[in-house]
Design a protein around this motif. Structure first.
Motif, PDB file in Angstrom:
ATOM      1  N   VAL A  97       0.874  -1.147   0.164  1.00 29.63           N
ATOM      2  CA  VAL A  97       0.023   0.089   0.000  1.00 29.63           C
ATOM      3  C   VAL A  97       0.680   1.052  -0.089  1.00 29.63           C
ATOM      4  O   VAL A  97       1.816   1.337   0.696  1.00 29.63           O
ATOM      5  N   LYS A  98       0.488   2.214  -0.577  1.00 26.85           N
ATOM      6  CA  LYS A  98       1.350   3.592  -0.880  1.00 26.85           C
ATOM      7  C   LYS A  98       0.632   4.673  -0.260  1.00 26.85           C
ATOM      8  O   LYS A  98      -0.527   4.835  -0.023  1.00 26.85           O
ATOM      9  N   TYR A  99       1.510   5.387   0.551  1.00 32.73           N
ATOM     10  CA  TYR A  99       1.215   6.540   1.354  1.00 32.73           C
ATOM     11  C   TYR A  99       1.821   7.946   0.731  1.00 32.73           C
ATOM     12  O   TYR A  99       3.058   7.667   0.474  1.00 32.73           O
ATOM     13  N   ARG A 100       1.269   8.871   1.048  1.00 32.17           N
ATOM     14  CA  ARG A 100       1.719  10.377   0.643  1.00 32.17           C
ATOM     15  C   ARG A 100       1.799  11.205   1.950  1.00 32.17           C
ATOM     16  O   ARG A 100       0.881  11.049   2.623  1.00 32.17           O
ATOM     17  N   GLY A 101       3.107  11.942   1.867  1.00 35.75           N
ATOM     18  CA  GLY A 101       3.005  13.077   2.811  1.00 35.75           C
ATOM     19  C   GLY A 101       4.053  14.000   2.632  1.00 35.75           C
ATOM     20  O   GLY A 101       4.561  14.237   1.174  1.00 35.75           O
ATOM     21  N   THR A 102       4.357  14.954   3.336  1.00 43.60           N
ATOM     22  CA  THR A 102       5.251  16.030   3.223  1.00 43.60           C
ATOM     23  C   THR A 102       6.202  16.173   4.086  1.00 43.60           C
ATOM     24  O   THR A 102       6.160  15.866   5.464  1.00 43.60           O
ATOM     25  N   VAL A 103       7.347  17.108   3.759  1.00 42.19           N
ATOM     26  CA  VAL A 103       8.534  17.316   4.607  1.00 42.19           C
ATOM     27  C   VAL A 103       8.660  18.912   4.613  1.00 42.19           C
ATOM     28  O   VAL A 103       8.544  19.256   3.640  1.00 42.19           O
ATOM     29  N   HIS A 104       8.766  19.493   5.661  1.00 44.73           N
ATOM     30  CA  HIS A 104       8.644  20.966   5.815  1.00 44.73           C
ATOM     31  C   HIS A 104       9.867  21.531   6.666  1.00 44.73           C
ATOM     32  O   HIS A 104       9.986  20.895   7.627  1.00 44.73           O
ATOM     33  N   VAL A 105      10.862  22.377   5.997  1.00 47.22           N
ATOM     34  CA  VAL A 105      12.038  22.959   6.835  1.00 47.22           C
ATOM     35  C   VAL A 105      11.860  24.303   6.843  1.00 47.22           C
ATOM     36  O   VAL A 105      11.745  24.996   5.644  1.00 47.22           O
ATOM     37  N   SER A 106      11.654  25.051   7.788  1.00 45.05           N
ATOM     38  CA  SER A 106      11.531  26.599   7.809  1.00 45.05           C
ATOM     39  C   SER A 106      12.656  27.242   8.246  1.00 45.05           C
ATOM     40  O   SER A 106      12.403  28.511   8.224  1.00 45.05           O
ATOM     41  N   ASN A 107      13.822  27.020   8.636  1.00 45.17           N
ATOM     42  CA  ASN A 107      14.911  27.673   9.044  1.00 45.17           C
ATOM     43  C   ASN A 107      16.311  27.170   8.713  1.00 45.17           C
ATOM     44  O   ASN A 107      17.270  27.251   9.434  1.00 45.17           O
ATOM     45  N   LEU A 108      16.359  26.800   7.270  1.00 47.92           N
ATOM     46  CA  LEU A 108      17.702  26.403   7.020  1.00 47.92           C
ATOM     47  C   LEU A 108      18.597  27.860   6.532  1.00 47.92           C
ATOM     48  O   LEU A 108      17.968  28.481   5.528  1.00 47.92           O
ATOM     49  N   SER A 109      19.342  28.267   7.481  1.00 47.89           N
ATOM     50  CA  SER A 109      19.939  29.459   7.168  1.00 47.89           C
ATOM     51  C   SER A 109      21.329  29.273   7.780  1.00 47.89           C
ATOM     52  O   SER A 109      21.758  28.611   8.629  1.00 47.89           O
ATOM     53  N   ASP A 110      22.320  30.495   7.535  1.00 50.15           N
ATOM     54  CA  ASP A 110      23.450  30.414   8.121  1.00 50.15           C
ATOM     55  C   ASP A 110      23.519  30.823   9.564  1.00 50.15           C
ATOM     56  O   ASP A 110      24.536  30.593  10.479  1.00 50.15           O
ATOM     57  N   GLU A 111      22.465  31.135  10.196  1.00 56.24           N
ATOM     58  CA  GLU A 111      22.143  31.472  11.693  1.00 56.24           C
ATOM     59  C   GLU A 111      21.918  29.925  12.429  1.00 56.24           C
ATOM     60  O   GLU A 111      22.189  29.954  13.616  1.00 56.24           O
ATOM     61  N   ASN A 112      21.716  28.894  11.596  1.00 57.15           N
ATOM     62  CA  ASN A 112      21.389  27.746  12.372  1.00 57.15           C
ATOM     63  C   ASN A 112      22.538  26.530  11.924  1.00 57.15           C
ATOM     64  O   ASN A 112      22.700  26.457  10.699  1.00 57.15           O
ATOM     65  N   ASP A 113      22.779  25.745  13.025  1.00 60.96           N
ATOM     66  CA  ASP A 113      23.548  24.661  12.684  1.00 60.96           C
ATOM     67  C   ASP A 113      22.699  23.411  12.045  1.00 60.96           C
ATOM     68  O   ASP A 113      21.558  23.575  12.382  1.00 60.96           O
ATOM     69  N   ALA A 114      23.160  22.470  11.485  1.00 67.30           N
ATOM     70  CA  ALA A 114      22.447  21.419  11.055  1.00 67.30           C
ATOM     71  C   ALA A 114      21.591  20.695  11.910  1.00 67.30           C
ATOM     72  O   ALA A 114      20.492  20.214  11.682  1.00 67.30           O
ATOM     73  N   ASN A 115      22.097  20.385  13.113  1.00 63.29           N
ATOM     74  CA  ASN A 115      21.267  19.709  14.202  1.00 63.29           C
ATOM     75  C   ASN A 115      20.301  20.940  14.869  1.00 63.29           C
ATOM     76  O   ASN A 115      19.449  20.228  15.480  1.00 63.29           O
ATOM     77  N   ASP A 116      20.156  22.105  14.397  1.00 60.21           N
ATOM     78  CA  ASP A 116      19.184  22.888  14.881  1.00 60.21           C
ATOM     79  C   ASP A 116      18.045  23.104  14.050  1.00 60.21           C
ATOM     80  O   ASP A 116      16.853  23.663  14.025  1.00 60.21           O
TER      81      ASP A 116
END
Length: 338
Positions: A97-116
């Motif tokens: 069975v197939k399912y669909r969804g979304t991924v959202h990233v709101s703060n990819l910036s030079d002010e944030n580390d990858a872990n943040d």
């Protein structure tokens, strides 16, 4: 970050022909938004995870908004990027069975580390619950975080080549830098307020409101001389505010920055030691100015800055304090690495 709380277009010195930016002193910029957009899509669409629940992968980048640039001054590179993105994922459960969804990233910036990074995963509204959602929220998020970290790494390594130009010792036939004329916005002299507990300005009947004072202390990883220059140099102010400014770095010289949100004049300047100014924010009564004092003291390879600000309308104390921290101190650190 140009306006006090709003975003604005940048205005900085244009990049010059190769080898004319002597000793890399002038600020140069390369816009890498187009490359970044394409590279982010490539990296995200390669994200795929598998587990006992089944397999899921990103199938489309539905939203990608932002910008990125690489900047050089005095042989140092600075990276600015800010992105918001939404991607679709398709999962196939072990049952088929197939399912669909979304991924959202709101703060990819030079002010944030990858872990943040704030990465959220959800199912489309018409989809029933499935263990694949848990798979995407664990391993899927890890892979998205890895892909975004790879983008930042490539931005800082592969795509920044050529930003450091030859110094004057390396040039065979040195040429003087080409000067570019820019139009300079004019500042009209501001009226002064008379003294007193509830002063009225000579140019109009509106009284200055009840005022207050506050102090701040910050430490910067640079010399007192360089930090002093950062506050009184028109070129450097335009860099850390990312918009046009007028800064007359002399006693009695006027300044206007952040698209007119801030203006005033320098009342006293002691090189490498102190800066005193009459300072106002645009929304204040037009006749009212605060008195701002910046005292610099170098301690080894650091410089301690002590700020005293008086004459601030009482209702504006919190906004003024936070504005100085964010649009002066934090912006200077992030831009120049201090």
């Amino acid at each position: 970050m140009a306006k006090w709380g709003e975003g604005d277009p940048r205005w900085i010195v244009e990049q010059r022909a190769d080898a004319t930016n002597v000793n890399n002193w002038h600020w140069t910029e390369r816009d890498v938004s187009s490359w970044s957009s394409e590279r982010l899509r490539q990296l995200l669409l390669a994200v795929r995870v598998e587990g006992p629940e089944g397999a899921s992968q990103l199938t489309d980048v539905d939203k990608l908004e932002g910008e990125a640039s690489i900047n050089n001054r005095k042989g140092k590179l600075f990276f600015f990027y800010e992105w918001t993105l939404t991607a679709s994922w398709l999962g196939t459960a072990s049952s088929g069975v197939k399912y669909r969804g979304t991924v959202h990233v709101s703060n990819l910036s030079d002010e944030n580390d990858a872990n943040d990074l704030d990465i959220s995963v959800s199912l489309c509204k018409d989809q029933p619950d499935t263990p694949l959602l848990g798979l995407m929220r664990t391993r899927g998020v890890q892979e998205v975080r890895r892909a975004l970290g790879q983008y930042v790494q490539q931005l800082k390594s592969e795509f920044s080549q050529g930003m450091i130009l030859p110094s004057n010792q390396q040039q065979k036939t040195p040429q003087p830098p080409t000067q570019k004329k820019t139009s300079t916005p004019q500042i009209s002299p501001a009226p002064r307020c008379s003294s007193g507990p509830a002063p009225r300005c000579s140019s109009g009947p509106a009284p200055c409101p009840t005022t207050c004072s506050f102090t701040l202390k910050e430490t910067f990883q640079t010399s007192a001389a360089e930090l002093y220059t950062t506050f009184i140099s028109q070129e450097l102010v335009q860099v850390f505010t990312r918009c046009a400014a007028v800064v007359e770095g002399r006693r009695g010289g006027r300044f206007q920055m952040l698209e007119g949100s801030v203006s005033g004049e320098f009342s006293q300047l002691v090189p490498e030691r102190s800066i005193q100014m009459r300072w106002r924010f645009r929304t204040w009564p037009s006749e009212c100015f605060a008195t701002v004092s910046l005292e610099l003291q170098q301690r080894g390879d650091e410089t301690e800055l002590r700020m005293a600000c008086s004459g601030v309308p009482a209702a504006e104390e919190d906004a003024t304090r936070e504005g100085w921290r964010r649009f002066y101190f934090q912006a200077i650190r992030q831009t120049f690495g201090y």
